[in-house]
Design an enzyme around this catalytic site. Structure first.
Site, PDB file in Angstrom:
ATOM      1  N   CYS A   2       0.924  -1.103   0.121  1.00  0.00           N
ATOM      2  CA  CYS A   2      -0.188  -0.046   0.142  1.00  0.00           C
ATOM      3  C   CYS A   2       0.901   1.158   0.166  1.00  0.00           C
ATOM      4  O   CYS A   2       2.126   1.239   0.314  1.00  0.00           O
ATOM      5  CB  CYS A   2      -0.601   0.189   1.303  1.00  0.00           C
ATOM      6  SG  CYS A   2      -1.683  -1.455   1.640  1.00  0.00           S
ATOM      7  N   ARG A  28       4.758   0.411  -6.190  1.00  0.00           N
ATOM      8  CA  ARG A  28       4.822  -0.457  -5.222  1.00  0.00           C
ATOM      9  C   ARG A  28       3.855  -1.438  -5.226  1.00  0.00           C
ATOM     10  O   ARG A  28       3.871  -2.658  -4.613  1.00  0.00           O
ATOM     11  CB  ARG A  28       4.371   0.291  -4.037  1.00  0.00           C
ATOM     12  CG  ARG A  28       5.737   1.355  -3.608  1.00  0.00           C
ATOM     13  CD  ARG A  28       5.239   2.369  -2.364  1.00  0.00           C
ATOM     14  NE  ARG A  28       5.305   1.675  -1.106  1.00  0.00           N
ATOM     15  CZ  ARG A  28       5.937   1.745  -0.029  1.00  0.00           C
ATOM     16  NH1 ARG A  28       7.207   2.600  -0.334  1.00  0.00           N
ATOM     17  NH2 ARG A  28       5.983   1.216   0.779  1.00  0.00           N
ATOM     18  N   TRP A  76      -3.085  -2.673  -1.174  1.00  0.00           N
ATOM     19  CA  TRP A  76      -3.049  -3.863  -1.683  1.00  0.00           C
ATOM     20  C   TRP A  76      -3.866  -4.497  -0.678  1.00  0.00           C
ATOM     21  O   TRP A  76      -3.429  -4.794   0.475  1.00  0.00           O
ATOM     22  CB  TRP A  76      -1.380  -3.979  -1.586  1.00  0.00           C
ATOM     23  CG  TRP A  76      -1.063  -5.573  -1.647  1.00  0.00           C
ATOM     24  CD1 TRP A  76      -0.651  -6.668  -0.941  1.00  0.00           C
ATOM     25  CD2 TRP A  76      -0.445  -5.999  -3.050  1.00  0.00           C
ATOM     26  NE1 TRP A  76      -0.109  -7.545  -1.520  1.00  0.00           N
ATOM     27  CE2 TRP A  76       0.023  -7.177  -2.810  1.00  0.00           C
ATOM     28  CE3 TRP A  76      -0.233  -5.383  -4.246  1.00  0.00           C
ATOM     29  CZ2 TRP A  76       0.624  -7.887  -3.981  1.00  0.00           C
ATOM     30  CZ3 TRP A  76       0.169  -6.143  -5.302  1.00  0.00           C
ATOM     31  CH2 TRP A  76       0.904  -7.385  -5.124  1.00  0.00           C
ATOM     32  N   ASN A 102      -1.927   1.787   6.327  1.00  0.00           N
ATOM     33  CA  ASN A 102      -1.037   0.464   5.762  1.00  0.00           C
ATOM     34  C   ASN A 102      -0.805  -0.511   6.889  1.00  0.00           C
ATOM     35  O   ASN A 102      -0.385   0.158   7.979  1.00  0.00           O
ATOM     36  CB  ASN A 102       0.424   1.186   5.244  1.00  0.00           C
ATOM     37  CG  ASN A 102       0.121   1.817   3.793  1.00  0.00           C
ATOM     38  OD1 ASN A 102      -0.878   1.975   3.360  1.00  0.00           O
ATOM     39  ND2 ASN A 102       1.498   2.403   3.549  1.00  0.00           N
ATOM     40  N   GLY A 103      -0.592  -1.763   6.674  1.00  0.00           N
ATOM     41  CA  GLY A 103      -0.205  -2.897   7.958  1.00  0.00           C
ATOM     42  C   GLY A 103      -1.359  -3.554   8.003  1.00  0.00           C
ATOM     43  O   GLY A 103      -2.386  -3.562   7.534  1.00  0.00           O
ATOM     44  N   GLU A 489      20.406 -15.059  -9.437  1.00  0.00           N
ATOM     45  CA  GLU A 489      19.808 -13.937  -9.750  1.00  0.00           C
ATOM     46  C   GLU A 489      18.951 -13.962 -11.273  1.00  0.00           C
ATOM     47  O   GLU A 489      18.036 -13.109 -11.597  1.00  0.00           O
ATOM     48  CB  GLU A 489      20.784 -12.899  -9.516  1.00  0.00           C
ATOM     49  CG  GLU A 489      20.501 -11.250 -10.121  1.00  0.00           C
ATOM     50  CD  GLU A 489      19.004 -10.938  -9.183  1.00  0.00           C
ATOM     51  OE1 GLU A 489      18.713 -11.313  -8.227  1.00  0.00           O
ATOM     52  OE2 GLU A 489      18.647  -9.648  -9.696  1.00  0.00           O
ATOM     53  N   LYS A 493      15.219 -13.027 -12.079  1.00  0.00           N
ATOM     54  CA  LYS A 493      14.769 -12.009 -12.909  1.00  0.00           C
ATOM     55  C   LYS A 493      13.855 -12.519 -13.931  1.00  0.00           C
ATOM     56  O   LYS A 493      12.710 -11.918 -14.309  1.00  0.00           O
ATOM     57  CB  LYS A 493      16.171 -11.276 -13.703  1.00  0.00           C
ATOM     58  CG  LYS A 493      16.251 -10.066 -13.569  1.00  0.00           C
ATOM     59  CD  LYS A 493      16.353  -9.235 -12.231  1.00  0.00           C
ATOM     60  CE  LYS A 493      15.572  -9.341 -11.309  1.00  0.00           C
ATOM     61  NZ  LYS A 493      15.927  -8.721 -10.147  1.00  0.00           N
ATOM     62  N   GLU A 496      10.174 -13.472 -12.495  1.00  0.00           N
ATOM     63  CA  GLU A 496       9.632 -12.589 -12.066  1.00  0.00           C
ATOM     64  C   GLU A 496       9.014 -11.786 -12.932  1.00  0.00           C
ATOM     65  O   GLU A 496       7.670 -11.179 -12.844  1.00  0.00           O
ATOM     66  CB  GLU A 496      10.164 -11.826 -10.893  1.00  0.00           C
ATOM     67  CG  GLU A 496      11.010 -10.785 -11.140  1.00  0.00           C
ATOM     68  CD  GLU A 496      11.654 -10.004  -9.947  1.00  0.00           C
ATOM     69  OE1 GLU A 496      10.892  -9.601  -9.047  1.00  0.00           O
ATOM     70  OE2 GLU A 496      12.824  -9.781 -10.057  1.00  0.00           O
ATOM     71  N   HIS A 512      23.561 -33.965  -9.583  1.00  0.00           N
ATOM     72  CA  HIS A 512      22.715 -34.536  -8.553  1.00  0.00           C
ATOM     73  C   HIS A 512      21.279 -34.529  -8.545  1.00  0.00           C
ATOM     74  O   HIS A 512      20.587 -34.693  -7.674  1.00  0.00           O
ATOM     75  CB  HIS A 512      23.339 -34.013  -7.061  1.00  0.00           C
ATOM     76  CG  HIS A 512      24.513 -34.094  -6.821  1.00  0.00           C
ATOM     77  ND1 HIS A 512      25.283 -35.537  -6.403  1.00  0.00           N
ATOM     78  CD2 HIS A 512      25.740 -33.319  -6.857  1.00  0.00           C
ATOM     79  CE1 HIS A 512      26.623 -35.456  -6.364  1.00  0.00           C
ATOM     80  NE2 HIS A 512      26.942 -34.029  -6.691  1.00  0.00           N
ATOM     81  N   LYS A 609       6.641  -3.711  -4.934  1.00  0.00           N
ATOM     82  CA  LYS A 609       8.172  -3.314  -4.929  1.00  0.00           C
ATOM     83  C   LYS A 609       8.856  -3.565  -3.696  1.00  0.00           C
ATOM     84  O   LYS A 609       9.931  -4.106  -3.340  1.00  0.00           O
ATOM     85  CB  LYS A 609       8.258  -1.967  -5.407  1.00  0.00           C
ATOM     86  CG  LYS A 609       9.719  -1.301  -5.406  1.00  0.00           C
ATOM     87  CD  LYS A 609      10.644  -2.150  -6.550  1.00  0.00           C
ATOM     88  CE  LYS A 609      12.059  -1.498  -6.371  1.00  0.00           C
ATOM     89  NZ  LYS A 609      12.925  -2.425  -6.873  1.00  0.00           N
TER      90      LYS A 609
HETATM   91  O1  M6R Z   1      13.982  -3.570  -0.825  1.00  0.00           O
HETATM   92  P1  M6R Z   1      14.612  -4.984  -0.674  1.00  0.00           P
HETATM   93  O2  M6R Z   1      16.000  -4.935  -1.268  1.00  0.00           O
HETATM   94  O3  M6R Z   1      14.778  -5.187   0.675  1.00  0.00           O
HETATM   95  O4  M6R Z   1      13.546  -6.037  -1.269  1.00  0.00           O
HETATM   96  C1  M6R Z   1      13.930  -7.105  -1.336  1.00  0.00           C
HETATM   97  C2  M6R Z   1      13.304  -8.279  -2.307  1.00  0.00           C
HETATM   98  O5  M6R Z   1      11.720  -8.045  -1.975  1.00  0.00           O
HETATM   99  C3  M6R Z   1      13.456  -7.710  -3.657  1.00  0.00           C
HETATM  100  O6  M6R Z   1      14.909  -8.000  -4.045  1.00  0.00           O
HETATM  101  C4  M6R Z   1      12.736  -8.600  -4.628  1.00  0.00           C
HETATM  102  O7  M6R Z   1      13.181  -9.922  -4.626  1.00  0.00           O
HETATM  103  C5  M6R Z   1      12.699  -8.190  -6.237  1.00  0.00           C
HETATM  104  N1  M6R Z   1      11.349  -8.095  -6.906  1.00  0.00           N
HETATM  105  C6  M6R Z   1      13.765  -8.700  -6.873  1.00  0.00           C
HETATM  106  O8  M6R Z   1      13.853  -8.376  -8.473  1.00  0.00           O
END
Ligand code: M6R
Length: 614
Positions: A2, A28, A76, A102-103, A489, A493, A496, A512, A609
């Protein structure tokens, strides 16, 4: 997650600014949005499920335009489905108070039952509406919004950032409070502004004050008064945010992610600026951070982070163990926080986070701290909770990262980890000045090497590869040593933003189990640069090829390129720095594949985000 915005001005309309603030927070992630403004006739609310454009369509009649105080929210869903009625803001029965939040209010059910028994009717399924009615009833009794918020929060359990706007005899009033999710305030001569993120505040002021847990703020045009929940004044220092509001735009790029990938040469150069002391063969951090006295007695490092930041943490573990000879453990923050971890004397928790507001990383950091660890943070957001709660901080100077898929923050985190490893190595005497100097020279070369990787020729080549593999049935990313986390990574990427199934694996583990997946429909991306394990990864590529898998080699090892057949050639550099260069083509490959598959690259489904709640 949110987003919250709020504005109160002595004169002049706030609506446009509120909507622009919500637009800046769109990144976000949200499923509905809304605003509440104070007008002479009382509080008016407009809210809609779906994209912000839906809300803007309702606002087009201009009926709310004249208001000089208001709050806004991107929701959200947690309690109740995404819908118009569950969207925030929520109002109390009198119609004089509206709230965004929020929360989570954990004890909302007993509180709701109490209100139902008292005859209150509810318009939504949210926990927030309970808070709105509680504040509203107190406000109706006393006409004092601060006292009403205080009284309501005294009965609430949970974590929240909340804002209440009210209309009383003296006109508009606005009060906000924080217990968990972030909230920042700023003011100008004729206005006061708040938001759950610094970006919406930048058009008004670059002096931003972050509320701490347990803080309340009374917003008035030209001033903000901060107290604790009992009303005792507290002092919070404002910080200058050097980000340009323009940085929050897409520029000429079709997506934030592509823009942010291209920003990497500049981000890396900024993250290094003023920190390389080649004469001394050492790293110097600003504001006396990470001096010998703090570092000399580190006996162990515990990395806590999530997602992409965790992958940077894995790379940090190779760097710190390799250059500084200090043992390092790495753990998902979400796992660490629910163990009973053993923190031996001399442990430093290394928390890595782009946003500095990730709930799991913050909780893990707090637990490590409570058990006696000192905390170093690598973070991109000055003034964030993570930064404020750490003993020592390395800022990554990446500017705002808006794309949900983290790109520039990752490479900057790895650069920060290299700097940290060198500094610990020098403080402990495990790294010679000459060896450190060699790395500093290579760090300076990164900017040009990254520019080479982003050249038009390279982009065209990676686009061609993307076309060839966009319909693969799955992807395996493999790597070893310091490039194993790069494989993780690369897979994260791709999955996602393109929704393709992708896995990152340590190349040596293929035999394995995962090698059973290999057939002609499977693409295997092997990350391999010249270094200690290059020949081992070559053998792994051979194993895949001989089983009919499609192989693409990424890195500086020419022999791997020859074996794989398809390749992305990355400039040669020290093995320690190779993750920084090897990651960039993987980001582009994911981007182009997602684009070919028509995905919503900057707002991938189900993702936010910044994950500020559990
Ligand atoms: O803001 P942060 O770096 O703590 O966020 C951590 C993860 O939520 C963030 O890296 C997430 O995995 C991304 N979507 C990756 O691209």
């Amino acid at each position: 997650m949110c987003g919250i915005v709020g504005a109160i001005r002595s004169q002049g309309p706030v609506l446009r600014g509120l909507v622009e603030g919500l637009r800046v927070l769109e990144y976000r992630g949200y499923d509905s949005s809304g605003v509440a403004v104070v007008l002479p006739g009382g509080i008016q609310i407009a809210k809609r499920q779906g994209r912000l454009e839906n809300l803007e369509a309702v606002l087009q009649d201009g009926a709310l335009e004249a208001a000089s105080a208001g709050i806004g929210h991107t929701r959200w869903a947690t309690h109740g489905e995404p819908s118009d009625r569950n969207a925030h803001p929520h109002r109390g029965a009198s119609g004089k108070v509206a709230i965004v939040h929020n929360g989570i209010i954990e004890n909302y059910l007993p509180l709701k039952n109490e209100l139902l028994e008292a005859g209150v009717t509810f318009e939504s399924d949210t926990d927030t509406e309970v808070l709105a009615h509680m504040v509203d009833r107190e406000f109706a009794r006393t006409g004092d919004l601060s006292a009403a918020v205080r009284a309501a929060l005294a009965r609430v359990q949970g974590y929240y950032a909340m804002v209440a706007v009210a209309v009383g005899d003296a006109g508009s009033m606005m009060v906000c409070a924080r217990q968990g999710p972030p909230l920042a305030v700023a003011w100008s001569e004729d206005g006061a502004y708040l938001a759950s993120d610094v970006l919406p505040l930048l058009p008004y002021s670059n002096q931003v004050t972050f509320l701490e847990d347990g803080d309340m703020a009374v917003m008035q045009p030209g001033s903000v008064t901060i107290t604790d929940f009992s009303g005792n004044p507290v002092t919070r220092t404002s910080r200058e945010i050097e980000w340009d509001p323009e940085d929050a735009g897409k520029g000429h790029y079709p997506h934030y992610m592509l823009k942010e990938i291209h920003e990497q040469p500049g981000v890396i150069a900024r993250t290094l600026e003023g920190r390389l002391d080649e004469k001394a063969g050492d790293v110097v951090f600003e504001n006396d951070q990470l001096q010998d006295a703090f570092l000399a007695d580190i006996s162990r490092v515990q990395v806590v982070a999530c997602g992409t930041a965790l992958h940077a943490g894995y790379i940090a573990s190779y760097l710190i163990e390799g250059l500084a000879r200090v043992p390092v453990d790495v753990e998902f923050a979400s796992e660490f926080r629910y163990r009973d971890p053993i923190i031996v004397p001399g442990t430093v928790a290394l928390a890595i986070s782009q946003s500095g507001e990730t709930a799991d990383t913050l909780a893990a950091t707090r637990l490590a701290k409570a058990k006696g660890a000192r905390v170093i943070s690598i973070c991109n957001v000055p003034g964030s909770s993570q930064v404020r709660e750490s003993d020592q901080v390395i800022l990554t100077r990446g500017g705002p990262e808006i794309g949900v898929a983290s790109t520039k923050a990752f490479t900057a985190q790895v650069v920060a980890a290299v700097l940290l490893a060198i500094r610990i190595g020098r403080a402990k005497g495990t790294l010679s000045a000459d060896d450190a100097r060699g790395l500093l020279v290579e760090l300076r070369m990164l900017r040009n090497q990254l520019e080479e990787l982003l050249s038009e020729n390279m982009r065209t080549h990676i686009k061609d590869l993307a076309r060839r593999h966009a319909a693969a049935k799955g992807f395996l990313f493999i790597g070893r040593g310091v490039n194993y986390p790069v494989a993780l990574e690369g897979a994260l990427k791709l999955k996602e933003i393109s929704y393709m199934h992708a896995e990152g694996y340590a190349a040596g583990e293929m035999k394995h189990g995962p090698i059973a997946l290999i057939d002609p429909g499977m693409t295997v991306v092997a990350v391999n640069s010249i270094g200690r394990v290059a020949d081992k990864v070559r053998a792994n590529i051979e194993q895949v090829k001989s089983r009919g898998g499609e192989t693409v080699s990424v890195g500086s090892d020419p022999e791997s390129h020859e074996i794989a057949g398809q390749s992305i050639k990355v400039p040669a550099c020290s093995e320690w720095l190779s993750p920084i260069l090897n990651t960039v083509p993987l980001q582009l490959l994911s981007y182009y594949i997602a684009d070919l598959r028509g995905c919503d690259i900057d707002k991938p489904r189900n993702l936010a985000k910044s994950v500020t709640v559990e």
